[in-house]
Design a protein around this motif. Structure first.
Motif, short mmCIF file in Angstrom:
data_model
loop_
_atom_site.label_atom_id
_atom_site.label_comp_id
_atom_site.label_asym_id
_atom_site.label_seq_id
_atom_site.Cartn_x
_atom_site.Cartn_y
_atom_site.Cartn_z
N UNK A 1 0.83 -1.20 0.00
CA UNK A 1 0.00 0.00 0.00
C UNK A 1 0.87 1.26 0.00
N UNK A 2 1.98 1.21 0.73
CA UNK A 2 2.91 2.33 0.75
C UNK A 2 3.53 2.54 -0.63
N UNK B 1 14.53 6.44 0.77
CA UNK B 1 14.26 7.75 1.38
C UNK B 1 12.90 7.82 2.06
N UNK B 2 12.15 6.71 2.10
CA UNK B 2 10.85 6.72 2.77
C UNK B 2 11.01 6.83 4.27
N UNK B 3 9.99 7.35 4.94
CA UNK B 3 10.05 7.47 6.39
C UNK B 3 8.68 7.67 7.00
N UNK C 1 8.76 14.72 0.23
CA UNK C 1 7.70 14.35 -0.71
C UNK C 1 7.18 12.94 -0.41
N UNK C 2 8.09 12.03 -0.15
CA UNK C 2 7.69 10.64 0.14
C UNK C 2 6.93 10.57 1.45
N UNK D 1 1.98 9.33 4.45
CA UNK D 1 1.63 9.55 5.86
C UNK D 1 0.24 9.01 6.20
N UNK D 2 -0.69 8.99 5.23
CA UNK D 2 -2.02 8.44 5.53
C UNK D 2 -1.94 6.94 5.77
N UNK D 3 -1.03 6.25 5.07
CA UNK D 3 -0.82 4.82 5.31
C UNK D 3 -0.28 4.59 6.72
#
Length: 352
Positions: A180-181, A209-211, A242-243, A248-250
């Motif tokens: 989903x992410x 770079x996701x967080x 941006x990521x 963030x909703x996930x």
């Protein structure tokens, strides 16, 4: 029982196999490629994964598991046959297999998983909830009368459960995890940048770079895709902020699932969790800042398990070596004609 004892973590993104006495002996993407016209399987696992997004018109590449359950019976059967053949070769006796499943699957989903295991070549089979297996793999003594919260973050589902005395006291499962992410990153690039990216590119962006929280220092990376309007190949730069905003909703969905279980947990078990903390398992547990996000949201100390990717497989492996301890909790090997899929109440509900 005669035959090899095998534990399989049959995930949406990865299939991991554990053989009694040898440990983890296989870990491959749960991807299958087959011919569109004939249905013949041409690649399984890593070779099929390399074809994702690059297949020709005559080849279909799919993940036969979706959100932790079987979405394509025939292809899942072929995937499991591949695993069994890799392990067993020309063994005379069919193997005994334990396969993991999400903690809150329905009776129909249980039936489908059991059917596909036995159709793929297992002699006797057993299903085990992923949170319970993950807890064992994380080193928790689940037979103790003490509550422990497990958050198993896989590819298709996030399972949140409170484990005590050999079983789950309560649990919830949300279809929001690694895949989903990735999808949220894909949608962001298409919506905000007008660029279409592939599944593997979205995965790389998430990993690099996701967080789950904003980074103090902004970092960026280059990625490749194609322009949505012109269809031309493009290279672009995307940064960690941006990521973060894309996913963030996930993250909030995962945190809400944890809050939901905590709110329903009895007081005595809640006090245990306050002492023992929350344990994160599964591949998505590696995401930058996720531990901190859970701690900040709940106020409970949180840790990532050692080797979180293999926690479920290692937990099943521990059960394989000592099945007697878990027989009292209903985890028994069964052949096809011994399976009691539905209890009487469920049968009445289905009849109505």
């Amino acid at each position: 029982m005669p035959g090899i004892n095998i534990g399989i973590d049959l995930g949406t993104t990865t299939v991991i196999a554990y053989q009694e006495g040898k440990g983890i002996i296989m870990s491959e993407p749960s991807v299958v490629a087959y011919r569109k016209t004939t249905g013949k399987i041409i690649a399984v696992g890593r070779k099929a994964y390399e074809m994702l997004g690059k297949e020709s018109r005559s080849v279909i590449v799919i993940r036969p598991m979706r959100d932790g359950v079987v979405s394509n019976f025939h292809v899942t059967e072929q995937l499991l046959r591949h695993v069994i053949m890799q392990i067993c070769g020309s063994e005379i006796f069919r193997p005994n297999i334990i396969v993991s499943m999400p903690g809150t699957v329905t009776s129909l989903e249980r039936r489908t998983i059991m059917d596909v295991i036995l159709a793929s070549g297992a002699g006797r089979a057993c299903l085990m909830e992923e949170p319970l297996a993950a807890a064992i793999g994380a080193g928790v003594d689940i037979l103790e009368p003490s509550g422990v919260m497990i958050v198993d973050l896989g590819g298709g589902t996030t399972d949140v459960a409170v484990v005590t005395m050999g079983s789950m006291a309560l649990a919830t499962s949300v279809r929001c995890a690694g895949n989903a992410i990735n999808n949220s990153i894909y949608k962001y690039c298409k919506r905000e940048r007008g660029i279409v990216i592939g599944e593997q590119t979205a995965e790389n962006i998430k990993i690099q770079i996701g967080g789950a929280i904003r980074r103090e220092g902004l970092i960026a990376m280059s990625a490749k895709g194609k322009d949505y309007i012109s269809g031309m190949p493009v290279e672009f730069e995307i940064d960690s902020d941006e990521v973060y905003y894309a996913i963030r909703e996930d993250i909030r969905t995962i945190l809400r699932a944890i809050h939901d279980v905590l709110e329903r947990t009895p007081p005595e078990l809640s006090s245990d969790i306050l002492d023992t903390g929350i344990i994160l398992t599964g591949g998505t547990a590696f995401m930058y800042g996720l531990k901190e996000a859970v701690e900040n949201s709940t106020g409970i100390k949180t840790r990532v398990a050692e080797d979180p990717v293999n926690c479920v497989a290692n937990g099943i492996g521990s059960v394989l070596s000592d099945m007697d301890e878990y027989e009292s909790n209903g985890y028994l090997f069964m052949a096809h004609d011994e399976i009691n899929y539905l209890n009487e109440d469920e049968k009445e509900e289905e009849a109505q």
